[in-house]
Enzyme design. Sequence first.
Site, PDB file in Angstrom:
ATOM      1  N   SER A  14       0.857  -1.196   0.000  1.00 14.03           N
ATOM      2  CA  SER A  14       0.000   0.000   0.000  1.00 14.03           C
ATOM      3  C   SER A  14       0.882   1.231   0.000  1.00 14.03           C
ATOM      4  CB  SER A  14      -0.874   0.012   1.253  1.00 14.03           C
ATOM      5  OG  SER A  14      -1.532   1.266   1.378  1.00 14.03           O
ATOM      6  N   TYR A  17      -1.606  -0.550  10.348  1.00 12.11           N
ATOM      7  CA  TYR A  17      -1.796  -1.082   8.985  1.00 12.11           C
ATOM      8  C   TYR A  17      -0.640  -0.629   8.087  1.00 12.11           C
ATOM      9  CZ  TYR A  17      -3.796  -1.128   4.239  1.00 12.11           C
ATOM     10  OH  TYR A  17      -3.997  -1.302   2.896  1.00 12.11           O
TER      11      TYR A  17
HETATM   12  P1  NAP Z   1     -11.491  -5.768   0.617  1.00  8.58           P
HETATM   13  O1  NAP Z   1     -12.422  -5.324  -0.453  1.00  8.58           O
HETATM   14  O2  NAP Z   1     -11.808  -5.510   2.049  1.00  8.58           O
HETATM   15  O3  NAP Z   1     -11.199  -7.338   0.397  1.00  8.58           O
HETATM   16  C1  NAP Z   1     -10.334  -8.009   1.254  1.00  8.58           C
HETATM   17  C2  NAP Z   1     -10.266  -9.458   0.850  1.00  8.58           C
HETATM   18  O4  NAP Z   1      -9.314 -10.111   1.707  1.00  8.58           O
HETATM   19  C3  NAP Z   1     -11.583 -10.196   1.049  1.00  8.58           C
HETATM   20  O5  NAP Z   1     -11.747 -11.083  -0.042  1.00  8.58           O
HETATM   21  C4  NAP Z   1     -11.371 -10.977   2.349  1.00  8.58           C
HETATM   22  O6  NAP Z   1     -12.091 -12.200   2.409  1.00  8.58           O
HETATM   23  C5  NAP Z   1      -9.894 -11.273   2.263  1.00  8.58           C
HETATM   24  N1  NAP Z   1      -9.282 -11.562   3.562  1.00  8.58           N
HETATM   25  C6  NAP Z   1      -9.133 -10.743   4.619  1.00  8.58           C
HETATM   26  N2  NAP Z   1      -8.499 -11.383   5.614  1.00  8.58           N
HETATM   27  C7  NAP Z   1      -8.246 -12.646   5.165  1.00  8.58           C
HETATM   28  C8  NAP Z   1      -7.626 -13.785   5.729  1.00  8.58           C
HETATM   29  N3  NAP Z   1      -7.128 -13.772   6.976  1.00  8.58           N
HETATM   30  N4  NAP Z   1      -7.544 -14.912   4.987  1.00  8.58           N
HETATM   31  C9  NAP Z   1      -8.037 -14.925   3.721  1.00  8.58           C
HETATM   32  N5  NAP Z   1      -8.632 -13.885   3.134  1.00  8.58           N
HETATM   33  C10 NAP Z   1      -8.738 -12.742   3.857  1.00  8.58           C
HETATM   34  O7  NAP Z   1     -10.046  -5.134   0.407  1.00  8.58           O
HETATM   35  P2  NAP Z   1      -9.300  -4.473  -0.835  1.00  8.58           P
HETATM   36  O8  NAP Z   1      -9.413  -3.010  -0.710  1.00  8.58           O
HETATM   37  O9  NAP Z   1      -9.629  -5.154  -2.099  1.00  8.58           O
HETATM   38  O10 NAP Z   1      -7.800  -4.833  -0.405  1.00  8.58           O
HETATM   39  C11 NAP Z   1      -7.027  -5.857  -1.011  1.00  8.58           C
HETATM   40  C12 NAP Z   1      -5.574  -5.575  -0.694  1.00  8.58           C
HETATM   41  O11 NAP Z   1      -5.256  -4.272  -1.212  1.00  8.58           O
HETATM   42  C13 NAP Z   1      -5.261  -5.531   0.796  1.00  8.58           C
HETATM   43  O12 NAP Z   1      -4.012  -6.124   1.044  1.00  8.58           O
HETATM   44  C14 NAP Z   1      -5.197  -4.047   1.094  1.00  8.58           C
HETATM   45  O13 NAP Z   1      -4.376  -3.757   2.202  1.00  8.58           O
HETATM   46  C15 NAP Z   1      -4.621  -3.525  -0.194  1.00  8.58           C
HETATM   47  N6  NAP Z   1      -4.869  -2.097  -0.421  1.00  8.58           N
HETATM   48  C16 NAP Z   1      -6.127  -1.606  -0.617  1.00  8.58           C
HETATM   49  C17 NAP Z   1      -6.300  -0.249  -0.820  1.00  8.58           C
HETATM   50  C18 NAP Z   1      -7.637   0.387  -1.061  1.00  8.58           C
HETATM   51  O14 NAP Z   1      -7.688   1.619  -1.185  1.00  8.58           O
HETATM   52  N7  NAP Z   1      -8.714  -0.373  -1.150  1.00  8.58           N
HETATM   53  C19 NAP Z   1      -5.197   0.591  -0.790  1.00  8.58           C
HETATM   54  C20 NAP Z   1      -3.936   0.063  -0.571  1.00  8.58           C
HETATM   55  C21 NAP Z   1      -3.788  -1.294  -0.403  1.00  8.58           C
HETATM   56  P3  NAP Z   1     -13.701 -12.252   2.643  1.00  8.58           P
HETATM   57  O15 NAP Z   1     -14.301 -11.747   1.342  1.00  8.58           O
HETATM   58  O16 NAP Z   1     -13.994 -13.687   2.897  1.00  8.58           O
HETATM   59  O17 NAP Z   1     -13.994 -11.353   3.796  1.00  8.58           O
END
Ligand code: NAP
Length: 248
Positions: free
Chosen positions: A143, A157
């Site tokens: 991130s 985080y």
């Molecule tokens: P999201 O929509 O909240 O989705 C998170 C996903 O991770 C979900 O599918 C969830 O499973 C899964 N998950 C969480 N904990 C888990 C575990 N212990 N074991 C297996 N699966 C797990 O998040 P997102 O925004 O797409 O984020 C994806 C990645 O991008 C993350 O690493 C996040 O830190 C990074 N990121 C996101 C942003 C942003 O702006 N959105 C920015 C920077 C980085 P369930 O569906 O079963 O709950």
Amino acid sequence: MEKVVIVTGGGRGIGAATALLCANQGYAVCVNYKNNKEAADAVVERIRSEGGHAIAVAADVSLESGVRELFETVDDKLGKISALVNNAGILERQIRVEDIDAERLRRILSANVVGPFLCAREAVRRMSKNRGGQGGAIVNVSSAASRLGSAGEYVDYAASKGAIDTLTIGLSQEVAGEGIRVNAVRPAFIYTDMHSDGGEPGRVDRIKTSLPMKRGGCPEEVANAIVWLLSEKASYATGTFIDLAGGK
Ligand code: NAP
């Protein structure tokens, strides 16, 4: 032979967009999820309806037993992996460091650091040419928070993503001579459910005007970078980062 990829947290957000694009590029895809079976099944259904090959596998990647089961299931059902997207990650409600407790830190670090390390370990054991593998590629989803620090929101985080940056650099050097490339993307301000977990569903819209590009990002924009890093087009790239944060 069909390329096989595991996308952790592939049921929603950036992971779902990545799983769909990987399928489009000819990978058989393991869509890993923790709780939301419905979302993961929907991604799998969509891939199958477009003629692709995918399975959904429930596993908590913050647990060693979960990671083992995930990789063994994929060995059995899809075959040897050539790619891993370490995407699953969590954050919790916005808080200052002075109010953080140890349990929260353990949850964040288990999901965001222990999980990706263990998944990378299992991937290297299968891909390394020193172990009879064919090589492969790992992309870690870090991130921009690792550079920016997330003051007043979630420094825990941000620090967990700093560890992912270091994992990317160190592991890339360990396995570069064994046919494995390790890179990372550093997104920020992407429209997904994650911001609701921080207690502010409208966070991207609040922040967007302060960004050089004046807009938030889409999961597909991150997926494009991930899939490029996995591909042979990135064959000389390892230990590198693609920042996807609207210029921030
Ligand atoms: P999201 O929509 O909240 O989705 C998170 C996903 O991770 C979900 O599918 C969830 O499973 C899964 N998950 C969480 N904990 C888990 C575990 N212990 N074991 C297996 N699966 C797990 O998040 P997102 O925004 O797409 O984020 C994806 C990645 O991008 C993350 O690493 C996040 O830190 C990074 N990121 C996101 C942003 C942003 O702006 N959105 C920015 C920077 C980085 P369930 O569906 O079963 O709950």
